[in-house]
Design a protein around this motif. Sequence first.
Motif, PDB file in Angstrom:
ATOM      1  N   MET A  34       0.924  -1.255  -0.085  1.00 47.30           N
ATOM      2  CA  MET A  34       0.167  -0.020  -0.131  1.00 47.30           C
ATOM      3  C   MET A  34       0.809   1.183   0.037  1.00 47.30           C
ATOM      4  SD  MET A  34      -3.414   0.397   2.473  1.00 47.30           S
ATOM      5  CE  MET A  34      -2.879   1.760   3.464  1.00 47.30           C
ATOM      6  N   LYS A  35       0.533   2.363  -0.772  1.00 51.60           N
ATOM      7  CA  LYS A  35       1.342   3.611  -0.919  1.00 51.60           C
ATOM      8  C   LYS A  35       1.205   4.091   0.273  1.00 51.60           C
ATOM      9  CE  LYS A  35      -1.527   6.135  -3.848  1.00 51.60           C
ATOM     10  NZ  LYS A  35      -1.183   7.221  -5.090  1.00 51.60           N
ATOM     11  N   GLU A  36       2.164   4.672   0.810  1.00 46.34           N
ATOM     12  CA  GLU A  36       2.197   5.735   1.815  1.00 46.34           C
ATOM     13  C   GLU A  36       1.754   7.120   1.862  1.00 46.34           C
ATOM     14  OE1 GLU A  36       5.350   5.648   4.883  1.00 46.34           O
ATOM     15  OE2 GLU A  36       5.425   3.368   4.622  1.00 46.34           O
ATOM     16  N   ILE A  37       0.605   7.670   2.026  1.00 45.45           N
ATOM     17  CA  ILE A  37       0.219   8.907   2.162  1.00 45.45           C
ATOM     18  C   ILE A  37       0.733   9.664   3.219  1.00 45.45           C
ATOM     19  CG2 ILE A  37      -1.789  10.324   1.953  1.00 45.45           C
ATOM     20  CD1 ILE A  37      -1.495   8.656  -0.588  1.00 45.45           C
ATOM     21  N   ILE A  38       1.281  11.020   2.835  1.00 43.74           N
ATOM     22  CA  ILE A  38       1.314  11.883   3.822  1.00 43.74           C
ATOM     23  C   ILE A  38       0.192  12.968   3.854  1.00 43.74           C
ATOM     24  CG2 ILE A  38       2.881  13.842   4.805  1.00 43.74           C
ATOM     25  CD1 ILE A  38       5.257  12.557   3.305  1.00 43.74           C
ATOM     26  N   TYR A  39      -0.576  12.699   5.007  1.00 43.86           N
ATOM     27  CA  TYR A  39      -1.830  13.587   5.158  1.00 43.86           C
ATOM     28  C   TYR A  39      -1.349  14.875   5.923  1.00 43.86           C
ATOM     29  CZ  TYR A  39      -6.409  15.269   5.823  1.00 43.86           C
ATOM     30  OH  TYR A  39      -7.597  16.228   5.825  1.00 43.86           O
ATOM     31  N   ALA A  40      -1.612  16.103   5.166  1.00 40.67           N
ATOM     32  CA  ALA A  40      -1.133  17.414   5.568  1.00 40.67           C
ATOM     33  C   ALA A  40      -2.221  18.333   5.568  1.00 40.67           C
ATOM     34  CB  ALA A  40       0.195  17.719   5.204  1.00 40.67           C
ATOM     35  N   ASP A  41      -3.285  17.834   5.647  1.00 39.46           N
ATOM     36  CA  ASP A  41      -4.569  18.961   5.252  1.00 39.46           C
ATOM     37  C   ASP A  41      -5.464  18.774   6.401  1.00 39.46           C
ATOM     38  OD1 ASP A  41      -5.863  20.792   3.943  1.00 39.46           O
ATOM     39  OD2 ASP A  41      -6.953  19.393   2.572  1.00 39.46           O
ATOM     40  N   ASN A  42      -5.012  18.799   7.538  1.00 36.92           N
ATOM     41  CA  ASN A  42      -5.945  18.723   8.642  1.00 36.92           C
ATOM     42  C   ASN A  42      -6.638  19.943   9.295  1.00 36.92           C
ATOM     43  OD1 ASN A  42      -5.014  15.971  10.134  1.00 36.92           O
ATOM     44  ND2 ASN A  42      -3.148  16.947   9.167  1.00 36.92           N
ATOM     45  N   SER A  43      -6.444  21.150   8.451  1.00 37.04           N
ATOM     46  CA  SER A  43      -7.440  22.217   8.760  1.00 37.04           C
ATOM     47  C   SER A  43      -8.716  21.993   7.878  1.00 37.04           C
ATOM     48  CB  SER A  43      -6.681  23.629   8.383  1.00 37.04           C
ATOM     49  OG  SER A  43      -5.710  23.795   9.084  1.00 37.04           O
ATOM     50  N   ALA A  44      -8.514  21.118   6.972  1.00 32.95           N
ATOM     51  CA  ALA A  44      -9.763  20.713   6.156  1.00 32.95           C
ATOM     52  C   ALA A  44     -10.488  19.715   6.935  1.00 32.95           C
ATOM     53  CB  ALA A  44      -9.462  19.996   4.773  1.00 32.95           C
ATOM     54  N   THR A  45      -9.764  18.673   7.532  1.00 30.47           N
ATOM     55  CA  THR A  45     -10.654  17.496   8.113  1.00 30.47           C
ATOM     56  C   THR A  45      -9.488  16.734   8.807  1.00 30.47           C
ATOM     57  OG1 THR A  45     -12.555  16.301   8.378  1.00 30.47           O
ATOM     58  CG2 THR A  45     -11.056  15.780   6.468  1.00 30.47           C
ATOM     59  N   THR A  46      -9.731  15.798   9.887  1.00 29.93           N
ATOM     60  CA  THR A  46      -8.959  14.954  10.442  1.00 29.93           C
ATOM     61  C   THR A  46      -9.337  13.676  10.482  1.00 29.93           C
ATOM     62  OG1 THR A  46     -10.243  15.627  12.506  1.00 29.93           O
ATOM     63  CG2 THR A  46      -8.219  17.115  12.090  1.00 29.93           C
ATOM     64  N   VAL A  47      -8.232  12.871  10.761  1.00 27.33           N
ATOM     65  CA  VAL A  47      -8.839  11.302  10.892  1.00 27.33           C
ATOM     66  C   VAL A  47      -9.515  10.988  12.011  1.00 27.33           C
ATOM     67  CG1 VAL A  47      -6.647  10.545  11.957  1.00 27.33           C
ATOM     68  CG2 VAL A  47      -7.973   8.874  10.728  1.00 27.33           C
ATOM     69  N   VAL A  48     -10.450  10.256  12.211  1.00 28.68           N
ATOM     70  CA  VAL A  48     -11.307  10.053  13.609  1.00 28.68           C
ATOM     71  C   VAL A  48     -10.251   9.248  14.355  1.00 28.68           C
ATOM     72  CG1 VAL A  48     -13.257   8.823  14.614  1.00 28.68           C
ATOM     73  CG2 VAL A  48     -13.567  10.411  12.536  1.00 28.68           C
ATOM     74  N   SER A  49     -10.176   9.696  15.540  1.00 27.68           N
ATOM     75  CA  SER A  49      -9.330   9.022  16.633  1.00 27.68           C
ATOM     76  C   SER A  49      -9.950   7.752  16.995  1.00 27.68           C
ATOM     77  CB  SER A  49      -8.740   9.747  17.850  1.00 27.68           C
ATOM     78  OG  SER A  49      -9.939  10.066  18.703  1.00 27.68           O
ATOM     79  N   GLU A  50      -8.965   6.746  17.507  1.00 26.34           N
ATOM     80  CA  GLU A  50      -9.321   5.245  17.832  1.00 26.34           C
ATOM     81  C   GLU A  50     -10.495   5.528  19.168  1.00 26.34           C
ATOM     82  OE1 GLU A  50      -8.940   2.647  16.978  1.00 26.34           O
ATOM     83  OE2 GLU A  50      -7.649   3.329  15.245  1.00 26.34           O
ATOM     84  N   LYS A  51     -10.109   6.571  19.928  1.00 26.99           N
ATOM     85  CA  LYS A  51     -11.026   6.655  21.079  1.00 26.99           C
ATOM     86  C   LYS A  51     -12.407   7.162  20.614  1.00 26.99           C
ATOM     87  CE  LYS A  51      -8.471   7.404  25.391  1.00 26.99           C
ATOM     88  NZ  LYS A  51      -7.684   8.441  26.293  1.00 26.99           N
ATOM     89  N   SER A  52     -12.296   8.178  19.724  1.00 27.61           N
ATOM     90  CA  SER A  52     -13.539   8.735  19.214  1.00 27.61           C
ATOM     91  C   SER A  52     -14.391   7.561  18.589  1.00 27.61           C
ATOM     92  CB  SER A  52     -13.525   9.864  18.361  1.00 27.61           C
ATOM     93  OG  SER A  52     -14.519  10.334  17.645  1.00 27.61           O
ATOM     94  N   LEU A  53     -13.703   6.847  17.682  1.00 30.07           N
ATOM     95  CA  LEU A  53     -14.427   5.855  16.883  1.00 30.07           C
ATOM     96  C   LEU A  53     -14.879   4.574  18.092  1.00 30.07           C
ATOM     97  CD1 LEU A  53     -14.961   4.470  14.048  1.00 30.07           C
ATOM     98  CD2 LEU A  53     -12.817   3.443  14.159  1.00 30.07           C
ATOM     99  N   ALA A  54     -14.306   4.424  18.899  1.00 30.00           N
ATOM    100  CA  ALA A  54     -14.498   3.280  19.987  1.00 30.00           C
ATOM    101  C   ALA A  54     -15.796   3.648  20.726  1.00 30.00           C
ATOM    102  CB  ALA A  54     -13.328   2.961  20.916  1.00 30.00           C
ATOM    103  N   ALA A  55     -15.685   5.150  20.892  1.00 27.06           N
ATOM    104  CA  ALA A  55     -17.124   5.521  21.652  1.00 27.06           C
ATOM    105  C   ALA A  55     -18.202   5.620  20.963  1.00 27.06           C
ATOM    106  CB  ALA A  55     -16.512   7.117  22.195  1.00 27.06           C
ATOM    107  N   MET A  56     -17.938   5.673  19.503  1.00 25.07           N
ATOM    108  CA  MET A  56     -19.269   5.801  18.695  1.00 25.07           C
ATOM    109  C   MET A  56     -19.764   4.425  18.419  1.00 25.07           C
ATOM    110  SD  MET A  56     -18.502   8.629  15.799  1.00 25.07           S
ATOM    111  CE  MET A  56     -16.857   8.225  15.426  1.00 25.07           C
ATOM    112  N   LEU A  57     -18.861   3.469  18.195  1.00 27.98           N
ATOM    113  CA  LEU A  57     -19.451   2.053  17.500  1.00 27.98           C
ATOM    114  C   LEU A  57     -20.570   1.457  18.377  1.00 27.98           C
ATOM    115  CD1 LEU A  57     -15.986   0.405  16.180  1.00 27.98           C
ATOM    116  CD2 LEU A  57     -17.935   1.533  14.844  1.00 27.98           C
ATOM    117  N   PRO A  58     -20.785   1.457  19.660  1.00 29.14           N
ATOM    118  CA  PRO A  58     -22.040   0.946  20.260  1.00 29.14           C
ATOM    119  C   PRO A  58     -23.163   1.688  20.101  1.00 29.14           C
ATOM    120  CG  PRO A  58     -19.990   1.209  21.992  1.00 29.14           C
ATOM    121  CD  PRO A  58     -19.517   1.907  20.661  1.00 29.14           C
ATOM    122  N   CYS A  59     -22.874   2.906  19.819  1.00 22.40           N
ATOM    123  CA  CYS A  59     -24.220   3.983  19.616  1.00 22.40           C
ATOM    124  C   CYS A  59     -24.947   3.401  18.442  1.00 22.40           C
ATOM    125  CB  CYS A  59     -23.826   5.086  19.556  1.00 22.40           C
ATOM    126  SG  CYS A  59     -22.975   5.772  21.126  1.00 22.40           S
TER     127      CYS A  59
END
Length: 385
Positions: free
Chosen positions: A1-26
């Motif tokens: 898999m090619k490695e992407i450098i994501y450097a556009d975090n003012s546009a949007t950010t990756v969902v963190s593991e903690k945020s995802l884990a909190a959401m999934l049961p909902c």
Amino acid sequence: MKEIIYADNSATTVVSEKSLAAMLPCFRDNYGNPSAIYAYGQDAKKLLEDSRRTVAKAIGALNNEIYFTSGGTESDNWAIISACELKNKTGGHIISTAIEHNAVLRTLEKLKGKGYEITLLKPDKNGQITPEQLENAIRKDTVLVSVMMANNVVGTILPIKDLCETAHKHRIVFHTDAVQAAAHIPIDVRSLGVDLLSMSAHKFHGPKGVGALFVKLALKPAAYITGGGQEKGYRSGTENVPGIVGMAAAIEEGVENLQNNTRHLTVLRDKLIEHTLKIPGTCLTGDPDKRLPGHASFVFDGGKNGVHLINMLNEADIYASSGSACSASSTEAPHVLTAMGYDPKIAQSALRISLSHYNTEKEIDTINKKLPLLVAELRQRKGQY
Ligand SMILES: Cc1ncc(COP(=O)(O)O)c(C=O)c1O
């Protein structure tokens, strides 16, 4: 898999593991409607109110000062409409700045047709607005001042506490768009004194389509969306419980790690800025000191169209942008830069590299190696740069 450098975090950010884990049961377990009276509903209601408490705590607010929305755009719209309806239903004067996000600017434009007069303060070359400028613009009929906390295109952090004090001397409601600032710089609504503050979860590793509006207890928001009476009757619609839970987890994590993240990001950002400024004819945009920890933005002398550079970076697996995400493919100069006094031709060459704590030093080294080569290549392409 090619490695992407994501450097556009003012546009949007990756969902963190903690945020995802909190959401999934909902989605599968706690999927009840918070308005329902049986256990599933009450469990969802508890998640909603716990999340409200968490978001409130992250900015030093009370639980009942937080209203959940669909994101930064809605929060900005609602804040402005609320402030106008509170003070004067038929018109008045509003002060904002020429560097606001379109969520603010377009809402103000709409109000212009409804009897409001708008003054947009012009920033200096660093994107700063001073309390003196604001003082001079205030009129007897000014009903609202709206100034963003941190700019999305150039990363400048504005003096919100001082600007708010100036507005309050004249008993004028103060709103700040803190979409780029929340969970990235410390925010305490009490010490800032603001009346209204907008946030958006996807800018701090939460999900898209959810945000919040802080409304100081002494004020009441205007009923914005009518229907089933959710959010105390001010913003109807079944609550986006998974999104809200994800937002709360993300802001809590962001605030807890703020110091460490800031330290890490500042080192990366400064290394990037130092290196990029070695490219001849390159200029840092925004305030060199008072800027978001992960935000680096530039223009290039003789530059014509930043989209070419963004495309070349894209081909090199580096994702960046020229300014606002909404106008990423536009060939027009970002309005923020022209308002700051940049010649539209120079402003067109804008490059924004916005980092998150997930970015590594190795990634910055790669950008630092590739960027000068790409700019040089582009400059050789006659007529394009
Ligand atoms: C300063 C600012 N305000 C408002 C918004 C809009 O937020 P949302 O994407 O959540 O609607 C953005 C998004 O880029 C922004 O940067």
